[in-house]
Design an enzyme around this catalytic site. Structure first.
Site, PDB file in Angstrom:
ATOM      1  N   GLU A 269       0.650 -27.760 -17.869  1.00 54.55           N
ATOM      2  CA  GLU A 269       1.923 -28.371 -17.485  1.00 54.55           C
ATOM      3  C   GLU A 269       2.299 -28.107 -16.033  1.00 54.55           C
ATOM      4  OE1 GLU A 269       5.651 -26.684 -18.454  1.00 54.55           O
ATOM      5  OE2 GLU A 269       6.616 -28.615 -18.716  1.00 54.55           O
TER       6      GLU A 269
ATOM      7  N   ASP B  74       5.811 -28.562 -13.754  1.00 56.54           N
ATOM      8  CA  ASP B  74       7.179 -28.978 -13.447  1.00 56.54           C
ATOM      9  C   ASP B  74       7.179 -29.225 -11.945  1.00 56.54           C
ATOM     10  OD1 ASP B  74       8.444 -28.504 -16.051  1.00 56.54           O
ATOM     11  OD2 ASP B  74       8.125 -26.380 -15.627  1.00 56.54           O
TER      12      ASP B  74
ATOM     13  N   HIS C  76       2.192 -24.158 -21.209  1.00 54.61           N
ATOM     14  CA  HIS C  76       3.526 -24.292 -20.634  1.00 54.61           C
ATOM     15  C   HIS C  76       3.646 -23.465 -19.356  1.00 54.61           C
ATOM     16  CE1 HIS C  76       7.949 -23.209 -20.623  1.00 54.61           C
ATOM     17  NE2 HIS C  76       7.984 -24.534 -20.661  1.00 54.61           N
TER      18      HIS C  76
ATOM     19  N   HIS D  61       9.356 -24.572 -11.600  1.00 61.88           N
ATOM     20  CA  HIS D  61      10.230 -24.965 -12.704  1.00 61.88           C
ATOM     21  C   HIS D  61      11.666 -25.173 -12.261  1.00 61.88           C
ATOM     22  CE1 HIS D  61      13.088 -24.283 -16.001  1.00 61.88           C
ATOM     23  NE2 HIS D  61      12.263 -25.069 -16.646  1.00 61.88           N
TER      24      HIS D  61
ATOM     25  N   GLU E 241       6.113 -32.890 -15.348  1.00 59.76           N
ATOM     26  CA  GLU E 241       7.538 -33.148 -15.593  1.00 59.76           C
ATOM     27  C   GLU E 241       8.272 -33.405 -14.280  1.00 59.76           C
ATOM     28  OE1 GLU E 241       9.835 -30.189 -17.776  1.00 59.76           O
ATOM     29  OE2 GLU E 241      11.697 -31.232 -17.252  1.00 59.76           O
TER      30      GLU E 241
HETATM   31  O1  G3P Z   1       8.640 -29.777 -20.496  1.00 62.27           O
HETATM   32  C1  G3P Z   1       8.668 -29.190 -21.752  1.00 62.27           C
HETATM   33  C2  G3P Z   1       9.403 -27.949 -21.577  1.00 62.27           C
HETATM   34  O2  G3P Z   1       8.761 -27.310 -20.514  1.00 62.27           O
HETATM   35  C3  G3P Z   1      10.824 -28.241 -21.228  1.00 62.27           C
HETATM   36  O3  G3P Z   1      11.474 -27.141 -20.864  1.00 62.27           O
HETATM   37  O4  G3P Z   1      12.719 -26.021 -19.129  1.00 62.27           O
HETATM   38  O5  G3P Z   1      10.452 -25.222 -19.694  1.00 62.27           O
HETATM   39  O6  G3P Z   1      10.764 -27.330 -18.432  1.00 62.27           O
HETATM   40  P1  G3P Z   1      11.322 -26.400 -19.457  1.00 62.27           P
HETATM   41 CA    CA Z   2       8.709 -28.426 -18.357  1.00 61.00          CA
END
Ligand code: G3P
Ligand code: CA
Length: 325
Positions: free
Chosen positions: A38, A40, A11, A53, A147
């Site tokens: 991940e 964002d 994450h 993010h 994302e």
């Molecule tokens: O994308 C999964 C998780 O990361 C969602 O929450 O706010 O950390 O992007 P966030």
């Molecule tokens: Ca995310």
């Protein structure tokens, strides 16, 4: 979608150890054996996808000092108000949160020191090159888990986030590699657009938040968690990314976990389940250890993967499970 061994999704990288979404955090996660890293993604003013993010820059960079006066009336420094050349001049540090007035404190006090700002915000293209490079040099493939952040707010400024990201994936020959890339979004309309209009070949994951968070979508998350909502998701997505606290609801009077049926409901409809976010230093109430939390989700609930800031611990947990240690 076919089930396989659960995956570990780093994450924002190995963000429990290094500032989130830096190339250093991604390299560390790769070295720790995460299956997916991940990203964002938001756009710069000149429409370059960057890995960040927040919609804003002040939580993880020195933008307030470097570009004093460039904040909007709401006090935020919007990434989309800065060109890539400007963003490249920013130093990234561990996340800080407002403590009141002009005071800030570390979001996670035991993590990387907040006053060390050695890092830069990467573009999506740079991050892909890092991952491809490590896949080659380490002989181990880690995938991307991208994302789309705040699609509506981008559109309101005339910016096409989805188009810009898909162009980058095309450029790196990844838009037709479903085993290498997941796409995720809180917004159902964006995922339906990818599935139906763009005929996207990559697996799509519907993130499920809480209506109280005010996410950038008109979707009703309470509905999405219902049987009818899961039926609806199964028409356009391959999986769900639910908040772990919508699954583990706490403990009963005897200390046993109280669980929602969301995992069964989704898997029964052929959907993968990848909940977020598993943090050793932010355990949900009633959990005594990170291992206990991992055991509940990997063993009792049998999720298909999970997002964690501590990918090494999840990888080790799965390895010890498979060797019976
Ligand atoms: O994308 C999964 C998780 O990361 C969602 O929450 O706010 O950390 O992007 P966030
Ligand atoms: Ca995310």
């Amino acid at each position: 979608m076919a089930r396989r061994k659960p995956i570990v999704i780093a994450h924002r990288g190995a963000s429990g150890y290094l500032p989130e979404h830096t190339l250093a955090a991604k390299a560390l996660a790769h070295g720790m054996g995460a299956d997916f890293l991940e990203q964002d993604v938001v756009l710069t003013k000149d429409e370059v996808p960057i890995v960040l993010h927040d919609f804003y820059l002040e939580g993880t960079t020195n933008v307030a000092r470097k570009f004093t006066g460039r904040q909007r009336e709401d006090g935020h420094f919007y990434a989309m108000d800065f060109t890539l050349a400007e963003i490249r001049t920013l130093a990234v540090h561990e996340r800080r949160v407002k403590a009141g007035g002009n005071e800030f404190h570390p979001a996670y006090p035991d993590r990387f020191p907040v006053d060390i700002a050695l890092f830069r915000i990467p573009t999506l293209a740079e991050e892909i090159e890092l991952i491809e490079g490590l896949n080659k040099s380490r002989g181990r493939e880690a995938g991307l888990y991208i994302e789309f952040k705040s699609v509506y707010r981008h559109r309101a400024q005339g910016l096409d986030l989805v188009g810009a990201v898909m162009n980058v994936l095309d450029r790196y020959d990844l838009a037709d590699k479903p085993e290498r890339v997941f796409l995720q979004c809180f917004d159902d309309a964006t995922l339906k657009h990818l599935k139906h209009e763009r005929k996207c070949k990559l697996p799509l994951v519907q993130l499920i938040g809480d209506n109280a968070w005010g996410e950038d979508s008109e979707v009703d998350y309470s509905f999405l968690r219902s049987g009818e909502g899961l039926d609806y998701i199964a028409t356009y997505a391959d999986g769900i990314g639910p908040w772990l606290s919508h699954i583990y609801l706490g403990t009963d009077s005897e200390g046993n976990p109280v669980l929602d049926d969301l995992v069964n409901g989704a898997q029964g409809r052929g959907l993968l389940v990848h909940p977020y976010t598993f943090r050793r230093d932010a355990l949900p109430p009633g959990m005594d250890s990170f291992e206990q939390l991992l055991a509940l989700f990997f063993d009792t609930l049998a999720v298909d993967g999970l997002f964690t800031d501590f990918p090494d611990l999840a990888v080790e947990y799965l390895q010890s499970r498979s060797t019976g240690e």
